[in-house]
Scaffold this motif. Structure first.
Motif, short mmCIF file in Angstrom:
data_model
loop_
_atom_site.label_atom_id
_atom_site.label_comp_id
_atom_site.label_asym_id
_atom_site.label_seq_id
_atom_site.Cartn_x
_atom_site.Cartn_y
_atom_site.Cartn_z
N GLU A 1 0.80 -1.23 0.00
CA GLU A 1 0.00 0.00 0.00
C GLU A 1 0.83 1.28 0.00
N HIS A 2 2.12 1.17 0.34
CA HIS A 2 2.94 2.39 0.43
C HIS A 2 4.20 2.33 -0.43
N GLY A 3 4.26 1.34 -1.30
CA GLY A 3 5.32 1.32 -2.30
C GLY A 3 6.70 0.93 -1.83
N TYR A 4 6.82 0.35 -0.65
CA TYR A 4 8.15 -0.09 -0.21
C TYR A 4 8.40 -1.50 -0.76
N GLU A 5 8.63 -1.55 -2.07
CA GLU A 5 8.76 -2.84 -2.73
C GLU A 5 10.07 -3.54 -2.47
N MET A 6 11.09 -2.78 -2.08
CA MET A 6 12.44 -3.34 -2.00
C MET A 6 12.90 -3.45 -0.55
N LEU A 7 13.33 -4.65 -0.18
CA LEU A 7 14.01 -4.85 1.10
C LEU A 7 15.51 -4.66 0.84
N SER A 8 16.04 -3.51 1.23
CA SER A 8 17.44 -3.23 0.92
C SER A 8 18.39 -3.84 1.93
N ASP A 9 17.90 -4.12 3.14
CA ASP A 9 18.78 -4.76 4.13
C ASP A 9 17.90 -5.33 5.25
N LEU A 10 18.46 -6.31 5.92
CA LEU A 10 17.81 -6.89 7.10
C LEU A 10 18.94 -7.27 8.04
N THR A 11 18.88 -6.79 9.26
CA THR A 11 19.94 -7.09 10.21
C THR A 11 19.35 -7.12 11.62
N ALA A 12 20.20 -7.09 12.62
CA ALA A 12 19.73 -7.14 14.00
C ALA A 12 20.66 -6.34 14.90
N VAL A 13 20.18 -6.08 16.09
CA VAL A 13 20.96 -5.41 17.12
C VAL A 13 20.99 -6.30 18.35
N ASP A 14 22.17 -6.50 18.92
CA ASP A 14 22.30 -7.19 20.20
C ASP A 14 22.60 -6.11 21.24
N TRP A 15 21.67 -5.90 22.16
CA TRP A 15 21.84 -4.85 23.18
C TRP A 15 22.68 -5.33 24.36
N ALA A 16 23.23 -6.52 24.27
CA ALA A 16 24.17 -7.10 25.24
C ALA A 16 23.46 -7.89 26.33
N GLU A 17 24.22 -8.81 26.90
CA GLU A 17 23.71 -9.65 27.97
C GLU A 17 23.18 -8.78 29.11
N SER B 1 20.40 -7.12 28.98
CA SER B 1 19.38 -6.23 28.44
C SER B 1 18.11 -7.03 28.14
N SER B 2 16.99 -6.39 28.28
CA SER B 2 15.72 -7.03 27.93
C SER B 2 14.74 -5.96 27.44
N PRO B 3 14.30 -6.03 26.22
CA PRO B 3 14.65 -7.06 25.25
C PRO B 3 16.11 -6.95 24.80
N ARG B 4 16.69 -8.11 24.51
CA ARG B 4 18.11 -8.11 24.13
C ARG B 4 18.32 -7.96 22.63
N PHE B 5 17.44 -8.60 21.83
CA PHE B 5 17.66 -8.60 20.38
C PHE B 5 16.54 -7.86 19.65
N THR C 1 16.82 -15.26 25.36
CA THR C 1 17.73 -16.41 25.32
C THR C 1 17.51 -17.28 24.08
N GLU C 2 16.30 -17.30 23.56
CA GLU C 2 16.00 -18.05 22.34
C GLU C 2 15.24 -17.14 21.38
N PRO C 3 15.93 -16.16 20.83
CA PRO C 3 15.25 -15.14 20.01
C PRO C 3 14.69 -15.71 18.72
N GLU C 4 13.48 -15.30 18.41
CA GLU C 4 12.81 -15.70 17.18
C GLU C 4 12.15 -14.49 16.54
N MET C 5 11.95 -14.60 15.23
CA MET C 5 11.21 -13.57 14.50
C MET C 5 10.61 -14.24 13.26
N PRO C 6 9.38 -13.91 12.90
CA PRO C 6 8.81 -14.50 11.68
C PRO C 6 9.62 -14.12 10.45
N SER C 7 9.78 -15.07 9.55
CA SER C 7 10.50 -14.81 8.30
C SER C 7 9.66 -13.94 7.37
#
Length: 226
Positions: free
Chosen positions: A59-75, A77-81, A108-114
């Motif tokens: 609906e907003h034209g963001y057709e391209m995924l230019s990058d996908l990454t993550a941040v680890d805020w360190a042991e 931290s919560s949320p950590r990832f 401790t067992e981070p997940e995210m939908p693909s």
């Protein structure tokens, strides 16, 4: 960052947040502005991430995924990832970027939908993020390590992973048995994360670097050898 850029980002982010809150009222409280020095950015809840990203694409034209990454805020931290998607519009808003982020529910067992089903380009990005951070992308069609070998027990971009690397066994036991060799952590002296006299003291912002500047002349302490 100029005030003009900051004001533009703030205005754009506020508009996107309002639009998403209206479209996804059940997640409105968790759709919030995200601090950003360059592009508009929003936080979204993990359980609504796929629906929101699909909506932004369709609906907003963001057709391209230019990058996908993550941040680890360190042991500790919560949320950590946090998983971060970088979107680019090439039709409705040519050249406009948007950063979308969602925290993993488990520290401790981070997940995210693909999102490989939305953008095929996510396939390798998610494999890399899984390999480096240990975040499992549920529903990914082939979630295997992409840089490290199968069976490698560590995730090199987690904050507890030493900057110099870790001593470890070779990926092939037969080669190790024949050569009697092991992987040896790299010396850090002179490395890009080690502060030197007169320069910014990176040890203050990345304290592990200070403790890992071992070299041939300053060998790694016995108690740190894995």
């Amino acid at each position: 960052m100029s005030d003009a850029i900051s004001e533009t980002n703030t205005t754009a982010t506020s508009g996107i947040v309002a639009t998403l809150r209206e479209k996804f009222p059940q997640s409105a409280e968790k759709i919030t502005p995200r601090a950003s020095a360059d592009h508009p950015a929003v936080n979204v809840p993990a359980d609504a991430a796929v629906a929101i990203l699909t909506y932004l694409r369709d609906e907003h034209g963001y057709e391209m995924l230019s990058d996908l990454t993550a941040v680890d805020w360190a042991e500790g931290s919560s949320p950590r990832f946090t998983v971060v998607w970088h979107l680019l519009s090439v039709t409705i808003n040519p050249g406009v970027c948007l950063r979308v982020a969602a925290d993993c529910a488990s520290d401790t067992e981070p997940e995210m939908p693909s999102v490989a089903g939305i953008w095929p380009a996510a396939n390798w990005h998610e494999r890399e993020t899984f390999d480096m951070f240990g975040i499992v992308f549920t529903g990914h069609p082939d979630l295997r390590r992409i840089l490290m070998w199968d069976g490698y027990p560590h995730h090199p971009l987690r904050k507890e992973f030493p900057l110099a690397g870790m001593d470890d066994e070779l990926p092939d036991p037969e080669v190790e048995a024949e050569t009697k060799a092991r992987l040896v952590a790299a010396p850090m002296a002179g490395g890009p994360f080690v502060a030197s006299t007169g320069n910014l003291n990176l040890a203050e912002s990345e304290p592990r670097a200070k403790d890992q500047s071992w070299s041939e002349e300053n060998p790694k302490p016995e108690n740190l050898k894995g």
